[in-house]
Design an enzyme around this catalytic site. Structure first.
Site, PDB file in Angstrom:
ATOM      1  N   TYR A  81       0.830  -1.202   0.000  1.00 36.93           N
ATOM      2  CA  TYR A  81       0.000   0.000   0.000  1.00 36.93           C
ATOM      3  C   TYR A  81       0.867   1.257   0.000  1.00 36.93           C
ATOM      4  O   TYR A  81       0.637   2.184  -0.791  1.00 36.93           O
ATOM      5  CB  TYR A  81      -0.906  -0.022   1.232  1.00 36.93           C
TER       6      TYR A  81
ATOM      7  N   THR B 260     -12.950   5.008   8.076  1.00 36.51           N
ATOM      8  CA  THR B 260     -13.670   4.626   6.863  1.00 36.51           C
ATOM      9  C   THR B 260     -13.762   3.105   6.782  1.00 36.51           C
ATOM     10  O   THR B 260     -12.988   2.398   7.426  1.00 36.51           O
ATOM     11  CB  THR B 260     -12.951   5.136   5.597  1.00 36.51           C
TER      12      THR B 260
ATOM     13  N   ALA C  35       3.921   1.747  -0.986  1.00 31.92           N
ATOM     14  CA  ALA C  35       4.619   1.959  -2.258  1.00 31.92           C
ATOM     15  C   ALA C  35       3.678   2.520  -3.321  1.00 31.92           C
ATOM     16  O   ALA C  35       4.050   3.411  -4.092  1.00 31.92           O
ATOM     17  CB  ALA C  35       5.233   0.643  -2.738  1.00 31.92           C
TER      18      ALA C  35
END
Length: 243
Positions: free
Chosen positions: A149, A184, A151
């Site tokens: 994630y 979220t 990267a």
């Protein structure tokens, strides 16, 4: 009336961004994979929202989205803002990752945004518009077990700045927001008050983020008064990037 396109508009940050642009007088093209959630937004704002089911990781879906908007005399013709928000997140150590996880994460978090932007760029150039990419503080400062994630989000930041250099001469601005820990559905702590309380204690400002916090930042880089801002990378993280 100006139009903003928001990917991942069904929930979380994308939904909050769509709501914010609607409150500022925009029409919104709400893009996502779950038509039921997009229709909820459409019903809540009759005539102001065009829901489009689209998986941005699928090139054919994005081509269809582009063809639809290029032929639309209202929403498409007035497209002046793209918010590349859709993304996926999983925690896993690098040793546990595989090629599929790397490719699927980049397909959604980076290549999907690239496809959407490339497909719709002629409309944004015509309207001298704005592109806002939603990266993450992990793209600036990674932590363990987030290599895939982090990267992908770091690449998005670099891509943002490259586009800002290329598109400035055409009066198109490109900026990036980097949310920190935001409540979220993408996160495992969503809906778990005890876990959220632990995370809040790590924040210099004493709480985790709300989608509306990020939506406000997105609007601040797209709305009136931001005309001289491009290539910006704005952390919206309650200060956790400093810890």
């Amino acid at each position: 009336m100006p139009t903003a396109l928001v990917t991942g508009a069904g929930t979380g940050i994308g939904r909050a961004v769509a709501e914010r642009f609607l409150s500022e007088g925009f029409e919104v093209v709400a893009v996502g994979r779950r038509p039921d959630l997009l229709r909820e937004l459409e019903k809540a704002h009759p005539g102001k929202v065009r829901a489009v089911q689209c998986d941005i990781a699928e090139a054919d879906d994005v081509r269809k989205l582009g063809a639809f908007l290029k032929s639309d005399s209202s929403f498409g013709a007035n497209l002046s803002v793209i918010v590349n928000n859709a993304g996926k997140f999983e925690r896993r150590s690098f040793a546990e990752t595989n090629d599929l996880e790397w490719s699927s994460t980049f397909e959604t978090n980076l290549f999907g945004a690239v496809r959407v932007t490339r497909e719709l760029l002629p409309l944004v150039i015509k309207n001298r518009g704005v592109i806002i990419n939603v990266s993450a503080t992990l793209g600036l400062k990674p932590v363990a077990a987030t290599s895939v994630y982090s990267a992908s989000k770091a690449a998005m930041i670099n891509w943002t700045q490259s586009m800002a250099l290329e598109l400035g001469a055409q009066a198109v601005r490109v900026n990036c927001v980097c949310p920190g820990i935001v409540d979220t559905p993408i996160h495992s702590f969503h809906g778990k008050p005890e876990e959220q309380l632990k995370l809040a204690s790590l924040q210099p400002l004493g709480r985790i983020g709300r989608p509306s916090d990020v939506a406000h930042a997105v609007w601040s880089l797209a709305g009136p008064g931001s005309e001289w801002i491009t290539g910006s990378v704005l952390s919206v993280d309650g200060g956790i990037g400093l810890v």
